[in-house]
Scaffold this motif. Structure first.
Motif: not given
Length: 303
Positions: A30-43
């Protein structure tokens, strides 16, 4: 909102370390905001690990209300996400919010047919009035959004024996008034009633989409405590498959005419799918609602 972001490698290492250390088989983040770069890396890496629950923050099924909150998405994209979550067995935790300055009765009237078509998908956890949070656009510029009298929620006075200015500095949640005198429940009443029924029912059958090399596409509709099947072949199957993701009407028509139909044929078919709740639309955008069974695999084309 400014934020600090861990590298994808560090996040994966920390999750792996904590699950091994504590003998866990599941983990939540959980967090307040997600690094949008995670969509191509972490997620993608987490998805491969077996993500089974997400909180996507859909928050409305009205394009106008989504625009008011500067959400950056649309009604049909929200429904598309719920459909694909159902296909892959992912639970979506979401809420419907109301009470945005500038919303209208029409915003909620337009939701009702969508709710009737989509109530076999994951229902929201609830329907609540909006809240003004620190760091949000509403907090940074309330007057621009039609909010006045911004003040810490009353509960802070019960928690801290501090003067108003101190409470303003430490509060995260705020109350406010509408500049035009609107009340949060002025428009959302009928939708709230419909959403409560959806939540209590917990889903209304399903709309399964089965593909067969000899039979084209078969839709099995078990909504409303009945079972009805629809077989789509030729250009009808091509149009329905094209609308698996949000599709402009001109693209749907092009898919049909390329397979031998006339534009008028395709428009008639789309209208029939809308009437039968096999598709939904907003303006000139269409989305097929059938859930693929079995779910597509990495060897399949993109959704």
């Amino acid at each position: 909102m400014t934020f600090r972001s861990k590298s994808p490698e560090r996040v994966l290492d920390e999750i792996g370390h904590l699950t091994r250390r504590h003998g866990l088989t599941t983990a939540g983040v959980v967090d307040n905001i997600l690094d949008m770069r995670y969509f191509t890396t972490l997620l993608p890496a987490l998805a491969d690990a077996g993500v089974r629950e997400i909180q996507p923050g859909l928050e409305s099924l009205s394009d106008h209300v989504l625009a008011l909150m500067r959400k950056g998405t649309t009604t049909l994209r929200n429904i598309q996400l719920l459909k694909w979550c159902a296909e892959f067995g992912v639970t979506a935790r979401w809420n419907l919010l109301f009470g945005f300055p500038g919303e209208t009765a029409e915003d909620y009237a337009s939701m009702l047919p969508l709710l009737d078509a989509c109530d076999f998908l994951q229902p929201p956890d609830g329907m609540d009035a909006i809240r003004l949070d620190r760091f949000s656009p509403f907090h940074q510029d309330p007057e621009r959004f039609g909010m006045t009298g911004v003040r810490p929620m009353e509960v802070y006075r019960c928690l801290y024996p501090f003067p108003d200015e101190a409470l303003r500095r430490i509060a995260y949640y705020f109350d406010f008034d509408y500049a035009d005198g609107m009340r949060s429940l002025d428009h959302a009443g009928p939708v709230m009633k419909r959403v409560r029924r959806w939540i209590e029912r917990g889903g209304n059958g399903t709309l399964a989409l089965l593909a067969h090399p000899d039979c084209g596409l078969v839709l099995v509709d078990t909504r409303d405590e009945r079972t009805v099947s629809f077989r789509l072949t030729g250009w009808r199957a091509a149009v329905y498959a094209r609308c698996d993701r949000v599709t402009a009407e001109r693209a749907a028509v092009a898919a049909g005419t390329a397979a031998g139909a006339t534009a008028e044929d395709v428009l008639t078919f789309l209208a029939d799918c809308l009437r039968r709740r096999l598709m939904v639309r907003t303006d000139d955008q269409w989305l097929a609602l059938g859930i693929r069974v079995p779910a597509r695999t990495s060897a399949d084309s993109r959704p």
